[in-house]
Design a protein around this motif. Structure first.
Motif: not given
Length: 183
Positions: A36-37, A40, A43-44
């Motif tokens: 998930l990190g 993310y 995504y960032i």
């Protein structure tokens, strides 16, 4: 009397060092957290690249790099990267550690079962009824049929064999102590 089972590596037969349920759960949560990190972070990065108006160029370069990697190496880059990441995640490390312990146990148990016929130890059932239990008799039947090696490919069956060997080991240990006490 020759106590062959006393020479068995009991730590292998008892799966010493195998991860516990709570350890596997923690490793799973940590691995999911890592994935998930990573998601993310991507995504960032996509938001930042979009803000710089170069997101499409970076995606094109990335896809071109994947294509070149596939042509030169014959491997799909995302699959290779996923496998590499899985290899270093807590769940992957725990899986490899557990696999090594199970392989060691399988090797040790197959070594002892190639030297003896387990059904010859049914008389030990008078001392330890677990040796005459249904699971133990199933193990003995598979050894008699000659398909013990493929049969223990299933972890439950390997556990049955390990339990039988351990029970025989315990009886031989008691018999040895009794013999030493009488001499």
């Amino acid at each position: 009397m020759d106590y062959r089972f006393l020479r068995v590596d009991v730590s292998a037969a008892t799966f010493e060092g195998l991860s516990l349920s709570y350890q596997r759960k923690i490793a799973l949560v940590a691995t999911v957290g890592i994935w998930l990190g990573m998601g993310y972070a991507c995504y960032i990065a996509a938001l930042r690249l979009e803000g710089l108006h170069i997101a499409e160029d970076v995606v094109d370069a990335f896809l071109f790099g994947i294509l070149i990697h596939n042509i030169l190496c014959g491997q799909f880059f995302l699959l290779t990267a996923s496998k590499a990441l899985l290899y270093v995640t807590p769940l992957g490390v725990l899986y490899r550690q557990d696999r090594a312990i199970l392989d060691k146990a399988k090797e040790e148990l197959l070594k002892i079962t190639s030297e003896v016929q387990l059904r010859d130890y049914l008389e030990y059932g008078k001392i330890n009824p677990a040796i005459r239990a249904r699971g133990s008799l199933v193990v003995m039947a598979h050894q008699s049929k000659g398909d013990l090696k493929p049969w223990i490919g299933n972890a439950r069956n390997l556990k049955l064999l390990a339990n039988l060997v351990y029970q025989i080991y315990l009886v031989e240990k008691v018999l040895l102590q009794d013999t030493e006490a009488n001499t």
